[in-house]
Design a protein around this motif. Structure first.
Motif, PDB file in Angstrom:
ATOM      1  N   ALA B 126      15.115 -35.709  -3.514  1.00 17.99           N
ATOM      2  CA  ALA B 126      14.633 -36.597  -4.570  1.00 17.99           C
ATOM      3  C   ALA B 126      13.112 -36.533  -4.672  1.00 17.99           C
ATOM      4  N   TYR B 127      12.629 -36.516  -5.906  1.00 18.50           N
ATOM      5  CA  TYR B 127      11.191 -36.489  -6.159  1.00 18.50           C
ATOM      6  C   TYR B 127      10.835 -37.581  -7.155  1.00 18.50           C
ATOM      7  N   ARG B 128       9.616 -38.074  -7.024  1.00 17.72           N
ATOM      8  CA  ARG B 128       9.106 -39.026  -8.019  1.00 17.72           C
ATOM      9  C   ARG B 128       7.966 -38.357  -8.782  1.00 17.72           C
ATOM     10  N   LEU B 129       8.123 -38.288 -10.094  1.00 20.33           N
ATOM     11  CA  LEU B 129       7.121 -37.638 -10.927  1.00 20.33           C
ATOM     12  C   LEU B 129       6.310 -38.688 -11.687  1.00 20.33           C
ATOM     13  N   SER B 130       5.011 -38.446 -11.819  1.00 17.89           N
ATOM     14  CA  SER B 130       4.171 -39.303 -12.650  1.00 17.89           C
ATOM     15  C   SER B 130       3.068 -38.459 -13.265  1.00 17.89           C
ATOM     16  N   GLY B 131       2.412 -39.026 -14.288  1.00 16.79           N
ATOM     17  CA  GLY B 131       1.340 -38.292 -14.965  1.00 16.79           C
ATOM     18  C   GLY B 131       1.555 -38.295 -16.465  1.00 16.79           C
ATOM     19  N   PRO B 132       0.741 -37.534 -17.229  1.00 19.12           N
ATOM     20  CA  PRO B 132       0.896 -37.493 -18.681  1.00 19.12           C
ATOM     21  C   PRO B 132       2.316 -37.113 -19.093  1.00 19.12           C
ATOM     22  N   GLY B 133       2.850 -37.808 -20.092  1.00 19.55           N
ATOM     23  CA  GLY B 133       4.204 -37.525 -20.551  1.00 19.55           C
ATOM     24  C   GLY B 133       5.250 -38.394 -19.886  1.00 19.55           C
ATOM     25  N   ILE B 134       4.827 -39.153 -18.861  1.00 18.33           N
ATOM     26  CA  ILE B 134       5.788 -39.973 -18.125  1.00 18.33           C
ATOM     27  C   ILE B 134       5.363 -41.437 -18.190  1.00 18.33           C
ATOM     28  N   LYS B 135       6.292 -42.277 -18.636  1.00 22.14           N
ATOM     29  CA  LYS B 135       6.034 -43.714 -18.662  1.00 22.14           C
ATOM     30  C   LYS B 135       6.232 -44.224 -17.242  1.00 22.14           C
ATOM     31  N   GLU B 136       5.165 -44.654 -16.619  1.00 27.17           N
ATOM     32  CA  GLU B 136       5.159 -45.053 -15.204  1.00 27.17           C
ATOM     33  C   GLU B 136       5.627 -43.907 -14.284  1.00 27.17           C
ATOM     34  N   SER B 137       6.937 -43.798 -14.024  1.00 28.08           N
ATOM     35  CA  SER B 137       7.373 -42.677 -13.187  1.00 28.08           C
ATOM     36  C   SER B 137       8.824 -42.311 -13.503  1.00 28.08           C
ATOM     37  N   THR B 138       9.198 -41.078 -13.150  1.00 27.42           N
ATOM     38  CA  THR B 138      10.570 -40.597 -13.322  1.00 27.42           C
ATOM     39  C   THR B 138      11.043 -40.044 -11.985  1.00 27.42           C
ATOM     40  N   ASP B 139      12.258 -40.391 -11.603  1.00 25.83           N
ATOM     41  CA  ASP B 139      12.820 -39.822 -10.383  1.00 25.83           C
ATOM     42  C   ASP B 139      13.784 -38.707 -10.748  1.00 25.83           C
ATOM     43  N   ILE B 140      13.747 -37.642  -9.963  1.00 30.23           N
ATOM     44  CA  ILE B 140      14.637 -36.513 -10.236  1.00 30.23           C
ATOM     45  C   ILE B 140      15.058 -35.880  -8.915  1.00 30.23           C
ATOM     46  N   GLN B 141      16.286 -35.367  -8.892  1.00 32.35           N
ATOM     47  CA  GLN B 141      16.762 -34.668  -7.693  1.00 32.35           C
ATOM     48  C   GLN B 141      16.854 -33.184  -7.984  1.00 32.35           C
ATOM     49  N   LEU B 142      16.330 -32.384  -7.072  1.00 25.65           N
ATOM     50  CA  LEU B 142      16.335 -30.934  -7.242  1.00 25.65           C
ATOM     51  C   LEU B 142      16.776 -30.279  -5.932  1.00 25.65           C
ATOM     52  N   SER B 143      17.483 -29.140  -6.065  1.00 23.06           N
ATOM     53  CA  SER B 143      17.856 -28.403  -4.853  1.00 23.06           C
ATOM     54  C   SER B 143      16.625 -27.743  -4.236  1.00 23.06           C
ATOM     55  N   PHE B 144      15.547 -27.744  -4.985  1.00 21.64           N
ATOM     56  CA  PHE B 144      14.282 -27.121  -4.621  1.00 21.64           C
ATOM     57  C   PHE B 144      13.652 -27.864  -3.438  1.00 21.64           C
ATOM     58  N   PRO B 145      13.455 -27.202  -2.267  1.00 20.89           N
ATOM     59  CA  PRO B 145      12.920 -27.938  -1.115  1.00 20.89           C
ATOM     60  C   PRO B 145      11.448 -28.316  -1.298  1.00 20.89           C
ATOM     61  N   SER B 146      11.068 -29.374  -0.581  1.00 20.24           N
ATOM     62  CA  SER B 146       9.726 -29.924  -0.781  1.00 20.24           C
ATOM     63  C   SER B 146       8.628 -28.963  -0.320  1.00 20.24           C
ATOM     64  N   SER B 147       8.988 -27.978   0.528  1.00 18.25           N
ATOM     65  CA  SER B 147       7.957 -27.026   0.977  1.00 18.25           C
ATOM     66  C   SER B 147       7.391 -26.238  -0.217  1.00 18.25           C
ATOM     67  N   TRP B 148       8.246 -25.944  -1.215  1.00 15.36           N
ATOM     68  CA  TRP B 148       7.749 -25.237  -2.404  1.00 15.36           C
ATOM     69  C   TRP B 148       6.791 -26.135  -3.191  1.00 15.36           C
ATOM     70  N   PHE B 149       7.142 -27.417  -3.267  1.00 17.98           N
ATOM     71  CA  PHE B 149       6.266 -28.321  -4.013  1.00 17.98           C
ATOM     72  C   PHE B 149       4.934 -28.529  -3.300  1.00 17.98           C
ATOM     73  N   ALA B 150       4.957 -28.424  -1.953  1.00 22.35           N
ATOM     74  CA  ALA B 150       3.694 -28.524  -1.223  1.00 22.35           C
ATOM     75  C   ALA B 150       2.768 -27.376  -1.641  1.00 22.35           C
ATOM     76  N   LEU B 151       3.354 -26.185  -1.789  1.00 24.56           N
ATOM     77  CA  LEU B 151       2.563 -25.034  -2.241  1.00 24.56           C
ATOM     78  C   LEU B 151       2.109 -25.211  -3.685  1.00 24.56           C
ATOM     79  N   ARG B 152       3.026 -25.699  -4.517  1.00 25.19           N
ATOM     80  CA  ARG B 152       2.704 -25.925  -5.933  1.00 25.19           C
ATOM     81  C   ARG B 152       1.577 -26.952  -6.070  1.00 25.19           C
ATOM     82  N   ASN B 153       1.667 -28.039  -5.304  1.00 25.19           N
ATOM     83  CA  ASN B 153       0.636 -29.080  -5.379  1.00 25.19           C
ATOM     84  C   ASN B 153      -0.724 -28.540  -4.953  1.00 25.19           C
TER      85      ASN B 153
END
Lengths: 283, 186
Positions: B126-153
């Motif tokens: 589960a991930y919580r997304l926020s920023g332009p285009g999002i009203k407050e925040s959106t939660d989403i579940q992805l099979s994508f592991p968080s290690s990839w998002f650490a690199l993306r961030n």
């Protein structure tokens, strides 16, 4: 002779589409694009028109306005071109439209989620009046060096005692890019802040696309002691509809010489007048 | 009659909706003759955006051939100079995030878009997304592991520089995570 759906060839559309997605990913940044030839001259809404043509599909309901009017020559011709090459339905009602192309106004009715507003932009570069070189303005944007934009406003205050930019008043998008919102009146600037629809801006002659995604912070530039102010219409009454607090045109009665006001967003005025007529008929 | 012109228009509008509302899931239902191991959504997204003006990198030989033939896009052997990367989640490498184009300050748009076909959108981490285009925040579940998002961030930490992600899955769900989106692990 048959024409490709939505006039443009598919390669042109793809290029515009890729650049538009980049513009959404970098709110307020002007993405350069190729800006193809169209059957209307550059500077007459070709940026907006190319965005609309790249977006439009058969299920769309289209609204085109020019300075708040659905019926001015520019709006009618642009709508005719889009309709004759796509066959899409048209509307004058902001709330019914899925795609709205506009010159110099954001409609009075707030945008809904998934609606797209396309604005025609003559001068996309807010720093152009202080720096003529494109190479240099790109560097200034890169460095977030916006003192030039503030100096322009500061000089107006020094000369006239207040900020004189009435339309195309610069805004800061997502705390990063200063953007020219196209020559909409200051009155419309606050409508962009955390609005629910997507706003795309296209400058055909200057070959730039920029965007304001939904729920994005859009702040008009100002100083602590000279805060941003919109035009006030609270004490003005529209002669035709009796509306107040909406953006109005100041006109002069040719016979009496008297000054009067009319609601600028004609479809909004019509909706209100019809509502009133229905209510009166019911009584 | 529905031709490729109408199909790509519809998919583009879905991409616009997904890009302007990060975390919003669009389902690409259009059909396509798909000889690749990728989802229809991944293939159709590439067909919508690619032409001979862009270069793309894909480690998958079939996908590379198909995209070259179908779109005229230029296969690029070097992912560090490609406009698009097309990959399956299983073939993803950390170098892709580290070495792709992330734009330059005067032209942040000269950056790569990663089109990644993942296992599932809707199941997994589960991930919580926020920023332009999002009203407050959106939660989403992805099979994508968080290690990839650490690199993306890490690539996206110096806005406006960064990369944009288009994620598709086997059910043809599609989400877009532009560089402006703040991604938190829940």
């Amino acid at each position: 002779m048959s024409q490709n759906f939505a006039f443009l060839d598919e390669h042109s559309k793809k290029e515009i589409r890729r650049k538009t997605l980049k513009a959404i990913a970098i709110p307020g940044y002007q993405v350069p694009f190729a800006s193809r030839e169209l059957p209307i001259a550059r500077g007459w809404g070709t940026g907006g028109l190319q965005l609309t043509l790249s977006l439009v599909g058969r299920e769309d309901i289209l609204k085109v306005i020019d300075q708040g009017s659905d019926e001015s020559v520019n709006a009618v011709n642009i709508r005719n071109l889009i309709q004759s090459t796509t066959g899409v339905k048209e509307t004058i009602h902001t709330s019914e439209a899925s795609l709205i192309q506009s010159r110099h106004r954001i409609p009075e009715v707030p945008l809904k989620p998934f609606q797209i507003l396309v604005l025609q932009v003559p001068m996309p570069e807010p720093l152009r009046t202080v720096e003529v070189s494109e190479r240099k303005t790109k560097m200034l944007h890169g460095d977030k060096e916006y003192s030039g934009a503030f100096i322009k406003l500061f000089e107006q205050i020094m000369k006239y005692g207040h900020i004189t930019d009435d339309a195309d008043y610069p805004v800061m998008v997502n705390d990063r890019y200063v953007m020219a919102p196209s020559p909409i009146p200051r009155f419309d600037n606050p409508k962009m802040n955390y609005n629910e629809g997507l706003i795309l801006l296209g400058a055909g002659r200057e070959k730039k696309i920029h965007a304001v995604p939904p729920y994005t912070k859009v702040e008009s530039l100002a100083f602590e002691d000279y805060p941003f102010e919109v035009e006030q219409f609270e004490d003005k009454v529209c002669r035709k509809s009796g509306l107040t607090g909406v953006y109005m045109d100041e006109l002069q009665d040719e016979k009496t010489g008297e000054t009067y006001y009319l609601t600028n967003d004609t479809s909004y005025m019509l909706e209100k007048l019809n509502e009133e007529a229905v209510n009166n008929a019911g009584k | 009659m529905n031709t490729i012109v109408h199909t790509t228009q519809q998919i583009y509008r879905q991409l616009i909706n997904a890009a302007s509302r990060p975390g919003h899931v669009e389902i690409i239902t259009e059909d396509v003759k798909n000889y690749t191991g990728f989802s229809n959504a991944a293939l159709l997204t590439a067909m919508t955006l690619f032409d001979n003006e862009i270069s793309f990198y894909s480690a998958d030989k079939t996908m590379r051939q198909e995209l070259k033939v179908l779109t005229g896009g230029l296969p690029n052997k070097d992912y560090s100079s490609a406009d698009f990367l097309v990959t399956k989640e299983a073939d993803l490498k950390a170098e892709y995030f580290k070495e792709v184009m992330k734009g330059v300050l005067i032209s942040p748009e000269k950056s790569a878009t990663l089109l990644i076909d993942i296992e599932s959108i809707g199941k997994g981490q589960a991930y919580r997304l926020s920023g332009p285009g999002i009203k407050e925040s959106t939660d989403i579940q992805l099979s994508f592991p968080s290690s990839w998002f650490a690199l993306r961030n890490e690539v996206c930490k110096e806005f406006p520089l960064g990369i944009d992600l288009i994620l598709t899955d086997k059910e043809n769900n599609t989400v877009v995570i532009p560089r402006t989106t703040k991604v938190e692990v829940l």
